[in-house]
Write an enzyme that holds these catalytic residues in place. Structure first.
Site, short mmCIF file in Angstrom:
data_model
loop_
_atom_site.label_atom_id
_atom_site.label_comp_id
_atom_site.label_asym_id
_atom_site.label_seq_id
_atom_site.Cartn_x
_atom_site.Cartn_y
_atom_site.Cartn_z
N LYS A 16 0.56 -1.31 0.07
CA LYS A 16 0.00 0.10 0.06
C LYS A 16 0.75 1.36 0.02
O LYS A 16 0.45 2.07 -0.86
CB LYS A 16 -0.88 -0.04 1.14
N GLY A 42 4.07 -1.29 8.88
CA GLY A 42 5.19 -0.76 8.21
C GLY A 42 5.31 -0.71 6.88
O GLY A 42 4.81 -1.54 6.20
N HIS A 43 5.76 0.51 6.45
CA HIS A 43 5.73 0.70 4.88
C HIS A 43 7.05 0.86 4.82
O HIS A 43 7.97 1.72 5.44
CB HIS A 43 4.77 2.12 4.78
N THR A 121 2.82 -7.75 16.89
CA THR A 121 4.14 -7.12 16.64
C THR A 121 4.68 -6.59 17.86
O THR A 121 6.08 -5.97 17.85
CB THR A 121 3.64 -5.75 15.68
N ARG A 135 -11.64 3.83 28.21
CA ARG A 135 -11.47 5.29 28.29
C ARG A 135 -10.50 5.70 29.56
O ARG A 135 -11.01 6.44 30.31
CB ARG A 135 -12.92 5.80 28.74
N THR A 248 8.93 -6.16 12.50
CA THR A 248 9.49 -6.89 13.08
C THR A 248 10.60 -7.87 12.84
O THR A 248 11.43 -8.53 13.49
CB THR A 248 8.20 -8.21 13.56
N ARG A 250 10.72 -10.47 11.24
CA ARG A 250 10.24 -11.82 11.14
C ARG A 250 10.09 -12.28 9.68
O ARG A 250 9.84 -11.36 8.70
CB ARG A 250 8.76 -12.05 11.77
N ARG A 252 8.38 -13.53 6.38
CA ARG A 252 6.76 -13.63 6.24
C ARG A 252 6.44 -15.08 5.65
O ARG A 252 7.29 -15.38 4.74
CB ARG A 252 6.42 -12.65 5.35
N THR A 319 5.71 -3.06 -10.71
CA THR A 319 6.42 -3.67 -11.36
C THR A 319 8.04 -3.68 -10.85
O THR A 319 9.01 -4.09 -11.57
CB THR A 319 6.50 -3.47 -12.94
N GLY A 320 8.02 -3.18 -9.56
CA GLY A 320 9.47 -3.00 -8.96
C GLY A 320 9.24 -2.25 -7.61
O GLY A 320 8.29 -1.62 -7.41
P1 IMP Z 1 -0.90 -6.27 16.47
O1 IMP Z 1 -1.42 -5.52 15.48
O2 IMP Z 1 0.39 -6.02 16.73
O3 IMP Z 1 -1.88 -6.71 17.61
O4 IMP Z 1 -0.50 -7.89 15.67
C1 IMP Z 1 -1.68 -8.63 15.62
C2 IMP Z 1 -1.60 -9.57 14.06
O5 IMP Z 1 -1.48 -8.59 12.93
C3 IMP Z 1 -0.11 -10.07 14.07
O6 IMP Z 1 -0.15 -11.38 13.31
C4 IMP Z 1 0.54 -9.08 13.26
O7 IMP Z 1 1.79 -9.80 12.66
C5 IMP Z 1 -0.24 -8.53 12.30
N1 IMP Z 1 -0.11 -7.11 11.70
C6 IMP Z 1 -0.31 -6.08 12.40
N2 IMP Z 1 0.12 -4.94 11.62
C7 IMP Z 1 0.61 -5.52 10.55
C8 IMP Z 1 1.03 -5.06 9.43
O8 IMP Z 1 1.03 -3.67 9.06
N3 IMP Z 1 1.47 -5.78 8.46
C9 IMP Z 1 1.24 -7.15 8.45
N4 IMP Z 1 0.94 -7.70 9.73
C10 IMP Z 1 0.49 -6.88 10.75
MG MG Z 2 3.99 -3.64 6.25
#
Ligand code: IMP
Ligand code: MG
Length: 340
Positions: A16, A42-43, A121, A135, A248, A250, A252, A319-320
């Site tokens: 996105k 994360g972008h 995350t 609240r 993270t 991690r 994918r 495309t890239g």
């Molecule tokens: P949380 O949003 O940190 O509570 O994580 C809940 C789930 O949503 C986990 O599986 C995260 O890896 C996933 N998640 C949250 N935000 C993103 C994102 O921006 N991209 C991909 N996975 C996300």
């Molecule tokens: Mg992301």
């Protein structure tokens, strides 16, 4: 005037950020407004030699003309936001809504448990949203370090639309991470479909002109939860689909494009257009291509299959990694763009 909402149709990480950055190059766009959860997103945005890694700022950082706003539904971690603003020198362009809820140390602590249980995350977003529901959460207007940036974003964007300006509304995460429509309990802490993103920024449903749903050419997921058609590590590597999470680090998980899920995402978001990203990963001959004529037979077949399955036109093709690496089919006559 027009408001375009950009949302993810899978499990986040559809690309996105890149699509929004590309759309934000259009001279008629004056602001991008971020909805979604918060710094769990994360972008990665690449423009020329620069790479931006964003968790809090809207993705249009590369276009210095554009205001970068954060809607009231979004959780703000002031440390993350302020460090991004100074790293990319965009302080004068940032507007944070007064009602954004604040992530504090205690939320990061409490998220450790969720990280173990569902693979969150660990960025404090779930606990902060829980405190908002109770609240007891702090709001942006009560945080001195944010005061230079705090304003009423919802009023501002509605006024911009009244003045005939174009704005982009940026969703984060993806449809199947929605707490309502996703694979509960392996989901994020709120709804993230187009309606929720509009609510996050304070736009009523009749003010939206386009909903652009972003799908990656294959599906990835980080953290726990079901993933239909999941491939094993070796196969992911062989296909070149290996990616690591921006937030993270991690690896994918990955699976082939799932048309039934794509169709469901189209319905849940009332998508009017589709962007398919990373088509060059499936069809390397497309790398960096910007012209529709460059689409190979097999690439066209893939796109046709998607359009047939979901009955919405694929208008942008990635495309890239660079923000200009796109084939923009909106330029072609609208008649041709109607799905057969
Ligand atoms: P949380 O949003 O940190 O509570 O994580 C809940 C789930 O949503 C986990 O599986 C995260 O890896 C996933 N998640 C949250 N935000 C993103 C994102 O921006 N991209 C991909 N996975 C996300
Ligand atoms: Mg992301």
């Amino acid at each position: 005037m027009s408001a375009t909402v950009v949302v993810g149709g899978q499990f986040g990480d559809e690309g996105k950020g890149k699509i929004i950055s590309y759309l934000a190059l259009d001279s008629s766009v004056v602001a991008t407004v971020r909805g979604g959860v918060g710094p769990n997103a994360g972008h990665t945005v690449r423009h020329g030699k620069k790479t931006y890694r964003l968790r809090m700022l809207p993705s249009a950082v590369a276009n210095s003309r554009i205001k970068l706003m954060i809607g009231p539904g979004v959780l703000v971690d002031p440390k993350v936001l302020i460090s991004e603003m100074s790293r990319y020198r965009v302080n004068d362009r940032v507007v944070v809504d007064q009602h954004c809820a604040i992530i504090e140390q205690i939320h990061l602590q409490r998220d450790k448990k969720l990280k173990r249980r569902i693979g969150s995350t660990g960025t404090g977003t779930g606990p902060a949203n829980a405190d908002r529901a109770l609240r007891v959460v702090k709001l942006a207007k009560d945080v001195p370090s944010l005061s230079p940036y705090v304003a009423d974003v919802s009023t501002k964007i509605n006024e911009l639309l009244d003045e005939g300006k174009n704005i982009l509304i940026e969703g984060t995460q993806g449809t199947f991470l929605s707490v309502y429509h996703g694979t509960y309990p392996y989901v994020t802490s709120k709804d993230v479909t187009a309606s929720a993103i509009c609510s996050d920024v304070g736009l009523g449903p009749l003010r939206v002109n386009e909903v652009l749903l972003v799908l990656k050419a294959y599906v990835t997921r980080v953290g726990a939860g079901p993933l239909e058609g999941e491939l094993d590590e070796n196969e992911i590597e062989r296909r070149g689909w290996n990616e690591v999470g921006t937030v993270t680090g991690r690896p994918r998980r990955a699976a082939p494009m799932n048309l039934a899920m794509a169709k469901r995402a189209v319905i849940l978001n009332s998508a009017s257009q589709i962007a398919i990203t990373k088509l060059d990963v499936l069809f390397p001959e497309l790398r960096g291509s910007r012209r529709e004529q460059d689409l190979s037979k097999s690439a066209l077949k893939f796109i046709d299959e998607v359009e047939q399955a979901i009955s919405v036109p694929v208008s942008i093709i990635g495309t890239g990694p660079g923000i200009l690496d796109v084939i923009d089919r909106r330029i072609v006559s609208s008649k041709r763009r109607t799905v057969r």
